[in-house]
Design an enzyme around this catalytic site. Sequence first.
Site, PDB file in Angstrom:
ATOM      1  N   CYS A  21      -8.769  66.255  26.981  1.00 10.30           N
ATOM      2  CA  CYS A  21      -8.878  64.820  27.253  1.00 10.30           C
ATOM      3  C   CYS A  21     -10.310  64.383  27.627  1.00 10.30           C
ATOM      4  O   CYS A  21     -11.164  64.314  26.751  1.00 10.30           O
ATOM      5  CB  CYS A  21      -7.852  64.454  28.323  1.00 10.30           C
ATOM      6  SG  CYS A  21      -7.365  62.726  28.290  1.00 10.30           S
ATOM      7  N   ARG A  63      -2.973  52.037  27.629  1.00 13.48           N
ATOM      8  CA  ARG A  63      -3.192  53.484  27.648  1.00 13.48           C
ATOM      9  C   ARG A  63      -2.133  54.165  26.800  1.00 13.48           C
ATOM     10  O   ARG A  63      -1.015  53.658  26.668  1.00 13.48           O
ATOM     11  CB  ARG A  63      -3.108  54.026  29.081  1.00 13.48           C
ATOM     12  CG  ARG A  63      -4.182  53.519  30.000  1.00 13.48           C
ATOM     13  CD  ARG A  63      -4.082  54.192  31.364  1.00 13.48           C
ATOM     14  NE  ARG A  63      -4.512  55.590  31.338  1.00 13.48           N
ATOM     15  CZ  ARG A  63      -5.775  55.978  31.333  1.00 13.48           C
ATOM     16  NH1 ARG A  63      -6.742  55.080  31.341  1.00 13.48           N
ATOM     17  NH2 ARG A  63      -6.100  57.254  31.311  1.00 13.48           N
ATOM     18  N   HIS A 123      -2.301  67.385  27.881  1.00 13.72           N
ATOM     19  CA  HIS A 123      -2.111  67.960  29.208  1.00 13.72           C
ATOM     20  C   HIS A 123      -0.773  68.670  29.130  1.00 13.72           C
ATOM     21  O   HIS A 123      -0.080  68.605  28.127  1.00 13.72           O
ATOM     22  CB  HIS A 123      -2.050  66.859  30.268  1.00 13.72           C
ATOM     23  CG  HIS A 123      -3.307  66.048  30.372  1.00 13.72           C
ATOM     24  ND1 HIS A 123      -4.446  66.516  30.983  1.00 13.72           N
ATOM     25  CD2 HIS A 123      -3.604  64.797  29.947  1.00 13.72           C
ATOM     26  CE1 HIS A 123      -5.388  65.576  30.933  1.00 13.72           C
ATOM     27  NE2 HIS A 123      -4.905  64.533  30.304  1.00 13.72           N
TER      28      HIS A 123
END
EC number: 6.3.5.13
Length: 221
Positions: free
Chosen positions: A89, A125, A189
């Site tokens: 990320c 997001r 993640h």
Amino acid sequence: MCHLYGNLLNTYGDVGNLMAFEYELKKLGIQTERKIVSIGNDFKESDYDFVFFGGGQDYEQSIVKNDLIKKKDEIVKYIENNGLFLAICGGYQLLGKYYNDAYGNKIDGLSIFDHYTVNQDSKNRFTGQIKIQVESFDEICLGFENHGGRTFLSDKQNAFGKVLEGNGNNGEDNSEGFIYKNTIGTYLHGPILARNENLCKKIIEKIFKENNYDVRIKTKN
Ligand code: GLN
């Protein structure tokens, strides 16, 4: 193992990638050591067999970028020498050209790779579960994504995976992350190596093979 800026960039338990690696190696009777290399610390490429660069908030990324540039030459050497490098990320974004953050600031990346990252309209997001197909390791991998950035690869870059569910690099072209030699950038993640045990084992096996260690690790179907 080197945890780059582990005291600043470590969202969603990304340190678990190092722990998963340690766990698999311990089962093979191999002991590991890990060190946080952060602001003001030297990074010497020959000191490490695994470099991990996790994700983080825009603010921390803006701090890290000023120090990161001082480590660029050694990082390039490490990557070109086939070192294992995993960037998640925010770390992945910083290996590319730039990241336009949620506050309209341009955060310069290392420009080792050609990808660039822009933000989203209305501070949207990409969050939620993500599923990708990773051809180079013949695995379907699961993870969790939470990023404001939308990353675009250049024609010269190869995606790490193909998005099956979720958004990946930009929510448009089905690409997820990138892979070059033994360097992987990804938005997953999870932590990705803990949640995808087979991937972790296959990465270890590949590195061992390249270094002429004869170790077979059992993966699950
Ligand atoms: N701050 C970056 C973004 O929002 C990276 C996020 C992260 O590392 N989870 O895109």
